[in-house]
Scaffold this motif. Structure first.
Motif, PDB file in Angstrom:
ATOM      1  N   SER A 188      -1.488   0.380 -18.064  1.00 43.30           N
ATOM      2  CA  SER A 188      -2.008  -0.798 -17.354  1.00 43.30           C
ATOM      3  C   SER A 188      -0.860  -1.680 -16.865  1.00 43.30           C
ATOM      4  O   SER A 188      -0.895  -2.229 -15.770  1.00 43.30           O
ATOM      5  CB  SER A 188      -2.910  -1.614 -18.290  1.00 43.30           C
TER       6      SER A 188
ATOM      7  N   THR B  50      -2.858  13.839 -13.216  1.00 44.70           N
ATOM      8  CA  THR B  50      -3.869  14.748 -12.650  1.00 44.70           C
ATOM      9  C   THR B  50      -3.185  15.680 -11.656  1.00 44.70           C
ATOM     10  O   THR B  50      -2.338  15.233 -10.875  1.00 44.70           O
ATOM     11  CB  THR B  50      -4.962  13.928 -11.922  1.00 44.70           C
TER      12      THR B  50
ATOM     13  N   LYS C  57       9.624  -5.583  -7.418  1.00 42.58           N
ATOM     14  CA  LYS C  57      10.394  -5.347  -6.175  1.00 42.58           C
ATOM     15  C   LYS C  57      11.571  -4.391  -6.409  1.00 42.58           C
ATOM     16  O   LYS C  57      12.269  -4.004  -5.463  1.00 42.58           O
ATOM     17  CB  LYS C  57      10.929  -6.668  -5.615  1.00 42.58           C
TER      18      LYS C  57
ATOM     19  N   ASN D 294      -5.831   1.065  -4.410  1.00 39.61           N
ATOM     20  CA  ASN D 294      -7.065   0.383  -3.960  1.00 39.61           C
ATOM     21  C   ASN D 294      -8.052   1.391  -3.375  1.00 39.61           C
ATOM     22  O   ASN D 294      -9.247   1.343  -3.654  1.00 39.61           O
ATOM     23  CB  ASN D 294      -6.739  -0.689  -2.914  1.00 39.61           C
TER      24      ASN D 294
ATOM     25  N   ARG E 110      -9.389   3.767  -6.061  1.00 34.10           N
ATOM     26  CA  ARG E 110     -10.457   3.176  -6.878  1.00 34.10           C
ATOM     27  C   ARG E 110     -11.826   3.352  -6.222  1.00 34.10           C
ATOM     28  O   ARG E 110     -12.842   3.478  -6.913  1.00 34.10           O
ATOM     29  CB  ARG E 110     -10.127   1.702  -7.166  1.00 34.10           C
TER      30      ARG E 110
ATOM     31  N   ARG F 201      -8.402 -12.507 -10.426  1.00 37.35           N
ATOM     32  CA  ARG F 201      -7.320 -13.123  -9.647  1.00 37.35           C
ATOM     33  C   ARG F 201      -7.765 -13.358  -8.212  1.00 37.35           C
ATOM     34  O   ARG F 201      -7.423 -14.363  -7.602  1.00 37.35           O
ATOM     35  CB  ARG F 201      -6.091 -12.211  -9.659  1.00 37.35           C
TER      36      ARG F 201
HETATM   37  N1  CAA Z   1      -3.480  -4.406  -4.097  1.00 34.02           N
HETATM   38  C1  CAA Z   1      -2.392  -4.779  -3.409  1.00 34.02           C
HETATM   39  N2  CAA Z   1      -1.328  -5.360  -3.995  1.00 34.02           N
HETATM   40  C2  CAA Z   1      -1.390  -5.571  -5.329  1.00 34.02           C
HETATM   41  C3  CAA Z   1      -2.501  -5.209  -6.113  1.00 34.02           C
HETATM   42  C4  CAA Z   1      -3.585  -4.606  -5.437  1.00 34.02           C
HETATM   43  N3  CAA Z   1      -4.688  -4.198  -6.088  1.00 34.02           N
HETATM   44  N4  CAA Z   1      -2.268  -5.545  -7.406  1.00 34.02           N
HETATM   45  C5  CAA Z   1      -1.051  -6.094  -7.436  1.00 34.02           C
HETATM   46  N5  CAA Z   1      -0.511  -6.108  -6.196  1.00 34.02           N
HETATM   47  C6  CAA Z   1       0.801  -6.618  -5.773  1.00 34.02           C
HETATM   48  C7  CAA Z   1       0.877  -8.118  -5.971  1.00 34.02           C
HETATM   49  O1  CAA Z   1       0.369  -8.808  -4.852  1.00 34.02           O
HETATM   50  C8  CAA Z   1       2.360  -8.320  -6.127  1.00 34.02           C
HETATM   51  O2  CAA Z   1       2.984  -8.208  -4.856  1.00 34.02           O
HETATM   52  P1  CAA Z   1       3.891  -9.405  -4.263  1.00 34.02           P
HETATM   53  O3  CAA Z   1       4.980  -9.577  -5.286  1.00 34.02           O
HETATM   54  O4  CAA Z   1       4.362  -8.880  -2.952  1.00 34.02           O
HETATM   55  O5  CAA Z   1       2.997 -10.589  -4.200  1.00 34.02           O
HETATM   56  C9  CAA Z   1       2.808  -7.086  -6.901  1.00 34.02           C
HETATM   57  O6  CAA Z   1       1.792  -6.097  -6.652  1.00 34.02           O
HETATM   58  C10 CAA Z   1       2.918  -7.333  -8.402  1.00 34.02           C
HETATM   59  O7  CAA Z   1       1.677  -7.760  -8.862  1.00 34.02           O
HETATM   60  P2  CAA Z   1       1.497  -8.816 -10.023  1.00 34.02           P
HETATM   61  O8  CAA Z   1       2.525  -9.908  -9.903  1.00 34.02           O
HETATM   62  O9  CAA Z   1       0.054  -9.227 -10.016  1.00 34.02           O
HETATM   63  O10 CAA Z   1       1.890  -7.931 -11.296  1.00 34.02           O
HETATM   64  P3  CAA Z   1       1.236  -7.886 -12.728  1.00 34.02           P
HETATM   65  O11 CAA Z   1       2.149  -7.089 -13.567  1.00 34.02           O
HETATM   66  O12 CAA Z   1       0.844  -9.259 -13.189  1.00 34.02           O
HETATM   67  O13 CAA Z   1      -0.163  -7.080 -12.513  1.00 34.02           O
HETATM   68  C11 CAA Z   1      -1.435  -5.056 -12.210  1.00 34.02           C
HETATM   69  C12 CAA Z   1      -0.189  -5.861 -11.839  1.00 34.02           C
HETATM   70  C13 CAA Z   1      -2.582  -5.501 -11.306  1.00 34.02           C
HETATM   71  C14 CAA Z   1      -1.859  -5.235 -13.644  1.00 34.02           C
HETATM   72  C15 CAA Z   1      -1.024  -3.605 -11.933  1.00 34.02           C
HETATM   73  O14 CAA Z   1       0.054  -3.269 -12.799  1.00 34.02           O
HETATM   74  C16 CAA Z   1      -2.130  -2.613 -12.106  1.00 34.02           C
HETATM   75  O15 CAA Z   1      -2.963  -2.443 -11.208  1.00 34.02           O
HETATM   76  N6  CAA Z   1      -2.125  -1.876 -13.248  1.00 34.02           N
HETATM   77  C17 CAA Z   1      -2.987  -0.710 -13.409  1.00 34.02           C
HETATM   78  C18 CAA Z   1      -2.253   0.534 -12.995  1.00 34.02           C
HETATM   79  C19 CAA Z   1      -3.160   1.668 -12.666  1.00 34.02           C
HETATM   80  O16 CAA Z   1      -4.174   1.497 -11.991  1.00 34.02           O
HETATM   81  N7  CAA Z   1      -2.768   2.845 -13.067  1.00 34.02           N
HETATM   82  C20 CAA Z   1      -3.486   4.033 -12.721  1.00 34.02           C
HETATM   83  C21 CAA Z   1      -2.573   5.201 -12.830  1.00 34.02           C
HETATM   84  S1  CAA Z   1      -2.781   6.356 -11.558  1.00 34.02           S
HETATM   85  C22 CAA Z   1      -4.006   7.400 -12.063  1.00 34.02           C
HETATM   86  O17 CAA Z   1      -4.766   7.162 -12.959  1.00 34.02           O
HETATM   87  C23 CAA Z   1      -4.082   8.576 -11.175  1.00 34.02           C
HETATM   88  C24 CAA Z   1      -4.666   9.797 -11.715  1.00 34.02           C
HETATM   89  O18 CAA Z   1      -3.959  10.772 -11.921  1.00 34.02           O
HETATM   90  C25 CAA Z   1      -6.154   9.909 -11.798  1.00 34.02           C
END
Ligand code: CAA
Length: 384
Positions: free
Chosen positions: A137, A163, A184, A245, A248, A380
């Motif tokens: 996460s 996967t 970044k 995105n 999902r 958020r």
């Molecule tokens: N869409 C676009 N941009 C996003 C975003 C989203 N859903 N979520 C975060 N960002 C961007 C933010 O805007 C930010 O960018 P800027 O610095 O340019 O503003 C940057 O990403 C960092 O985000 P945060 O500051 O919000 O970082 P955070 O650490 O507080 O939170 C998080 C980030 C939302 C928790 C993210 O880490 C997350 O989504 N975690 C889950 C990861 C995940 O989904 N893993 C799945 C693995 S892949 C998989 O399962 C594939 C498979 O094989 C089936």
């Protein structure tokens, strides 16, 4: 507001339904038991054009819209979620990411065969490597590192829960270039699986989607060409998030399909099974369950189709995708559990498909962002 599907979307839905009934249903219980990767079925998906459904035809794709992709995911997931997760990763995480953020030469070299699902007559798949043993996460905390050596990069680290881990030919890998820069400092790279220094671990022995191919992948001093970096320096985390995105929406559709498959089985069983002198659906206890299943599934369907529609219309779908995944995956877990209950003891044995669907449902609340992460994204978004 028009809720009707187009002729083309109805055709895709029908083709996906026929494919899943004719090609996925036979042997699905055995594949689950033996953890057998559904290679035949995936090859047929390639022939149907379902591995690059949304990719433009100039890059070997079918050029369909996201709604069509959701419809196909839903139909295939009713029967075999091990097939649909492979399809989802290749479409949403790999082809879509490369088409939108890859360079022209990356698209020519990698996207075209990935969207076709074939190269030189052999299956050609992609995988998305973000998760790590200590970064699930909390995805910004990447430990996989990449060093800039001037004319090439050197990649080291371990990714897990991948996967298509062993069946993919191409990996999209997120890695840390400069930890002091946080998100970044992350970059994304294309790495071919057969590059020296790439090692695929054993297949994970999972609760559900047991046919799908889930592995850890490690990188030891892997040389990556400069041409294989995706986007500008520091774009890797944004690349992963933007790609996820859309991913999902695919997983939401998978969850919707699992829920619908279980509901259809429960409904059919409730008409055939008698107790206390009448079919069990005539008992209010069962009828209320069926009513609630149908209602929850329909709300999940609306959320999925709406997120896909927003994506097709060039709108920001971050919020709608998270809502669709959160609700559809909870629906899948709840409906499959109730479907087992409707089947009674028969629901608890492997000959009846609802048992597998209940196990398959669980992962939809975990991968491509857990339910808790979806709530973070939604929270958020609505409070900013
Ligand atoms: N869409 C676009 N941009 C996003 C975003 C989203 N859903 N979520 C975060 N960002 C961007 C933010 O805007 C930010 O960018 P800027 O610095 O340019 O503003 C940057 O990403 C960092 O985000 P945060 O500051 O919000 O970082 P955070 O650490 O507080 O939170 C998080 C980030 C939302 C928790 C993210 O880490 C997350 O989504 N975690 C889950 C990861 C995940 O989904 N893993 C799945 C693995 S892949 C998989 O399962 C594939 C498979 O094989 C089936």
């Amino acid at each position: 507001m028009d809720f009707r599907l187009t002729e083309e979307q109805l055709m895709i839905q029908k083709a996906a339904r026929e494919f899943s009934q004719q090609q996925c249903l036979p042997g699905v219980i055995e594949r689950d038991e033996l953890q057998k990767f559904p290679k035949n079925q995936i090859e047929q998906l390639a022939d149907l054009g379902f591995l690059g459904m949304m990719t433009a035809p100039e890059f070997g794709g079918a050029g369909m819209d996201t709604v069509s992709y959701v419809l196909a995911m839903e139909e295939i997931s009713k029967i075999d979620a091990s097939v649909s997760v492979c399809m989802s990763v290749n479409n949403s995480l790999v082809c879509w990411g490369l088409e939108h953020y890859g360079s022209d030469s990356q698209k020519q070299k990698y996207l075209t065969p990935l969207a076709q699902g074939k190269k030189d007559g052999e299956l050609y798949l992609g995988a998305f490597l973000l998760s790590e043993p200590e970064a699930g996460s909390d995805a910004t905390h990447q430990h996989t590192s990449v060093l800039d050596k001037g004319d090439h990069f050197i990649l080291n680290g371990v990714k897990n829960w991948i996967t298509n881990g062993s069946s993919a030919s191409v990996y999209l890998v997120m890695a840390q270039t400069d930890a002091s820069k946080g998100p970044k400092g992350i970059n994304a790279f294309i790495v071919e699986k057969n590059t020296p220094g790439v090692t695929v671990g054993p297949k994970e022995n999972k609760m559900g989607i047991r046919g799908s191919d889930t592995h850890a992948v490690s990188f030891t001093d892997v040389v990556v060409s400069k041409q294989n970096q995706i986007g500008a320096d520091g774009f890797g985390f944004n690349f992963a998030m933007k790609t996820l995105n859309g991913g999902r929406i695919g997983i939401a559709a998978q969850a919707l399909g699992i829920a619908s498959g279980a509901y259809e089985l429960a409904l059919a069983y409730s008409k055939q099974r008698q107790s206390f002198g009448k079919p069990i659906h005539e008992h209010q206890a069962i009828q209320f369950k069926l009513a609630e299943m149908a209602t929850r599934i329909q709300t999940a369907r609306f959320l999925c189709y709406h997120a896909a529609w927003e994506k097709d219309n060039g709108m920001d779908y971050t919020l709608s995708a998270a809502m669709a995944k959160l609700h559809a995956s909870d629906t899948a877990m709840w409906v499959t559990t109730e479907a087992v209950q409707v089947h009674g003891g028969y629901g608890f044995v492997k000959e009846f498909h609802v048992e597998r669907l209940m196990r398959d449902a669980k992962i939809t609340q975990i991968y491509e962002g857990t339910s808790e992460i979806q709530k973070m994204v939604i929270g958020r978004s609505i409070t900013k």
